[in-house]
Write a protein that holds these residues in place. Structure first.
Motif, mmCIF file in Angstrom:
data_model
loop_
_atom_site.group_PDB
_atom_site.id
_atom_site.type_symbol
_atom_site.label_atom_id
_atom_site.label_comp_id
_atom_site.label_asym_id
_atom_site.label_seq_id
_atom_site.Cartn_x
_atom_site.Cartn_y
_atom_site.Cartn_z
ATOM 1 N N ASP A 49 -12.755 -9.474 -5.657
ATOM 2 C CA ASP A 49 -11.297 -9.476 -5.717
ATOM 3 C C ASP A 49 -10.861 -8.828 -7.032
ATOM 4 O OD1 ASP A 49 -8.649 -9.989 -5.327
ATOM 5 O OD2 ASP A 49 -8.774 -12.128 -5.807
ATOM 6 N N PHE A 50 -10.751 -7.515 -7.058
ATOM 7 C CA PHE A 50 -10.347 -6.848 -8.307
ATOM 8 C C PHE A 50 -9.289 -5.774 -8.085
ATOM 9 C CE2 PHE A 50 -12.652 -2.727 -8.079
ATOM 10 C CZ PHE A 50 -13.443 -2.963 -6.966
ATOM 11 N N CYS A 51 -8.682 -5.793 -6.894
ATOM 12 C CA CYS A 51 -7.681 -4.769 -6.579
ATOM 13 C C CYS A 51 -6.418 -5.413 -6.014
ATOM 14 C CB CYS A 51 -8.252 -3.798 -5.556
ATOM 15 S SG CYS A 51 -9.623 -2.830 -6.207
ATOM 16 N N GLN A 52 -5.287 -4.736 -6.227
ATOM 17 C CA GLN A 52 -4.018 -5.238 -5.694
ATOM 18 C C GLN A 52 -4.011 -5.173 -4.172
ATOM 19 O OE1 GLN A 52 -4.294 -3.933 -8.562
ATOM 20 N NE2 GLN A 52 -2.886 -5.001 -9.925
ATOM 21 N N PHE A 93 0.849 -1.198 0.000
ATOM 22 C CA PHE A 93 0.000 0.000 0.000
ATOM 23 C C PHE A 93 0.885 1.249 0.000
ATOM 24 C CE2 PHE A 93 -2.848 2.862 2.717
ATOM 25 C CZ PHE A 93 -3.736 3.148 1.704
ATOM 26 N N LYS A 94 1.882 1.249 0.900
ATOM 27 C CA LYS A 94 2.806 2.398 1.009
ATOM 28 C C LYS A 94 3.535 2.624 -0.308
ATOM 29 C CE LYS A 94 4.548 3.275 5.668
ATOM 30 N NZ LYS A 94 5.160 2.579 6.804
ATOM 31 N N THR A 95 4.020 1.520 -0.877
ATOM 32 C CA THR A 95 4.780 1.625 -2.126
ATOM 33 C C THR A 95 3.904 2.196 -3.237
ATOM 34 O OG1 THR A 95 6.028 -0.311 -1.432
ATOM 35 C CG2 THR A 95 6.225 0.318 -3.749
ATOM 36 N N LEU A 96 2.654 1.701 -3.323
ATOM 37 C CA LEU A 96 1.753 2.204 -4.366
ATOM 38 C C LEU A 96 1.537 3.710 -4.191
ATOM 39 C CD1 LEU A 96 -0.947 -0.643 -4.621
ATOM 40 C CD2 LEU A 96 0.828 -0.056 -6.301
ATOM 41 N N ALA A 100 -10.365 -1.757 -17.376
ATOM 42 C CA ALA A 100 -9.468 -1.917 -18.525
ATOM 43 C C ALA A 100 -8.083 -1.330 -18.248
ATOM 44 C CB ALA A 100 -10.089 -1.253 -19.755
ATOM 45 N N SER A 101 -7.994 -0.459 -17.270
ATOM 46 C CA SER A 101 -6.723 0.217 -16.987
ATOM 47 C C SER A 101 -5.662 -0.762 -16.485
ATOM 48 C CB SER A 101 -6.956 1.291 -15.925
ATOM 49 O OG SER A 101 -5.725 1.702 -15.379
ATOM 50 N N LYS A 102 -4.421 -0.488 -16.867
ATOM 51 C CA LYS A 102 -3.324 -1.329 -16.381
ATOM 52 C C LYS A 102 -2.808 -0.847 -15.032
ATOM 53 C CE LYS A 102 -1.692 -3.120 -20.778
ATOM 54 N NZ LYS A 102 -2.373 -2.180 -21.716
ATOM 55 N N ALA A 103 -3.292 0.306 -14.595
ATOM 56 C CA ALA A 103 -2.828 0.859 -13.320
ATOM 57 C C ALA A 103 -3.247 -0.042 -12.168
ATOM 58 C CB ALA A 103 -3.412 2.256 -13.121
ATOM 59 N N PRO A 104 -2.403 -0.158 -11.136
ATOM 60 C CA PRO A 104 -2.828 -0.914 -9.958
ATOM 61 C C PRO A 104 -4.012 -0.239 -9.280
ATOM 62 C CG PRO A 104 -0.697 0.151 -9.583
ATOM 63 C CD PRO A 104 -1.051 0.385 -11.010
#
Ligand code: 5GP
Ligand code: MN
Length: 343
Positions: free
Chosen positions: A130-133, A13-16, A114-118
């Motif tokens: 379950d659709f998020c990092q 989370f911190k890293t993101l 569709a986004s590649k972003a986390p």
């Protein structure tokens, strides 16, 4: 304060948050105070950290939330589709608040998925998809604002949040608990509030900003709905209120101005369930339902079984593609089928 994420997830989370540059923050369709408040808290927080942040909501939100710090720059997908889609496309991090499944993003769902972003999910609804990092989901918490408060504490940032951020968090929690009159018995909620008050917020002003800003039309509509439209099914301890777009126009009242109306019948002694059927202003032919209950009556189960919806035990919603009379018929069926719990 409570630990939301494991050490490993906290690190992620911190890293993101550290590594992102362009962030999009969103929340559920027909955003309420918790959706707007938690999204704006995160937006103000990340802007203070130097990030470029866009808050994009699926559709319009009520006027009584427009005073919130940062609300003036919110993009509304149904009105600013191009800008909202471009922001999602360019984002390298997407944070979604106060929803448990991507479909609750309305028109933004496709672009967000569709986004590649986390993606990061911060929420308090049951059964998060379950659709998020990173998923910070705490169904026992009173609001997404509360989840965020604990998350900021876990990040070691709560002491340093700005007054604007604190205002947004308090408003989020206040809105989802009827100003701490329901779903708010956990003592730690008041630890959160204490922390926010220490940031210098004026909670009485926040209360007035949200609850004492009705238009004349809204107040008169309230009177009309209770006096004329409310049906009381005494044997079932249930009330039904209907509102059509024609009536809304008569009182010059917009979408969102009906916030809180679903709760009002529960002021009556002995009532267990209140159902508010509300024609969608943006989608004619769609009836939105709001369910509110007290004690153990499971609104979420009724909403899931009969109204294509869900939510919390005491506050749920759903929608039907039909006319008002057809919606009323379906509501009657739903009440019948739960009659044992209601009688
Ligand atoms: P409201 O009655 O204020 O629109 O919604 C109350 C709660 O019900 C929301 O916080 C949300 O959890 C849930 N909810 C409302 N509409 C829907 C819907 O169409 N689908 C689902 N799954 N939940 C809904
Ligand atoms: Mn909420």
């Amino acid at each position: 304060m409570e630990k939301i994420l494991s050490e490993e997830k906290l690190k992620q989370f911190k890293t993101l948050l550290d590594e992102c540059t362009r962030v999009v923050i969103s929340a559920h369709v027909s955003p309420d105070g918790d959706a707007i408040g938690s999204a704006l808290c995160m937006a103000n927080f990340l802007r203070r950290k130097g990030k470029q942040v866009t808050v994009a909501m699926p559709n319009i939100f009520p006027d009584f939330l427009k005073w919130m710090p940062g609300a003036d720059s919110i993009l509304v997908y149904t009105r600013q589709q191009g800008q909202a889609r471009a922001a999602v496309e360019q984002a390298d991090l997407i944070i979604v608040c106060d929803l448990n499944q991507p479909s609750r993003l309305g028109g933004l769902e496709q672009d967000v998925m569709a986004s590649k972003a986390p993606r990061i999910l911060i929420d308090h609804h049951l059964n998060p998809a379950d659709f998020c990092q990173v998923t910070a989901s705490e169904p026992e918490m009173c609001a997404t604002g509360e989840v965020m408060c604990h998350l900021l504490h876990q990040l070691g940032e709560l002491d340093g949040i700005s007054q604007e951020e604190a205002v947004c968090l308090y408003a989020a929690m206040m809105c989802d608990t009827g100003a701490f009159s329901f779903n708010s018995n956990r003592p730690v909620i008041f630890e959160c509030i204490s922390q926010l008050l220490a940031r210098g917020i004026d909670k009485d002003q926040i209360y007035r900003n949200v609850f004492y800003t009705a238009s004349e039309g809204r107040l008169r509509l309230q009177g009309y709905l209770l006096y004329v439209n409310m049906k009381v099914l005494g044997d079932y301890h249930t009330t039904i209120i209907t509102l059509t777009n024609e009536e809304r126009q008569r009182f010059n009242v917009k979408n969102g101005d009906t916030e809180g109306i679903a709760n009002m019948p529960l002021q009556m002694l002995g009532m267990r369930l209140s159902i508010f059927i509300n024609e969608d202003t943006e989608h004619p032919g769609v009836m939105k339902l709001s369910l509110r209950s007290v004690d153990d009556f499971p609104c979420d189960q009724m909403a899931a079984r009969f109204f294509n919806g869900g939510g919390h035990k005491n506050a749920s919603g759903g929608k039907l593609h039909c006319t008002m009379p057809e919606a009323l018929e379906k509501v009657q069926k739903a009440i019948e089928s739960f009659s044992e719990m209601l009688k």
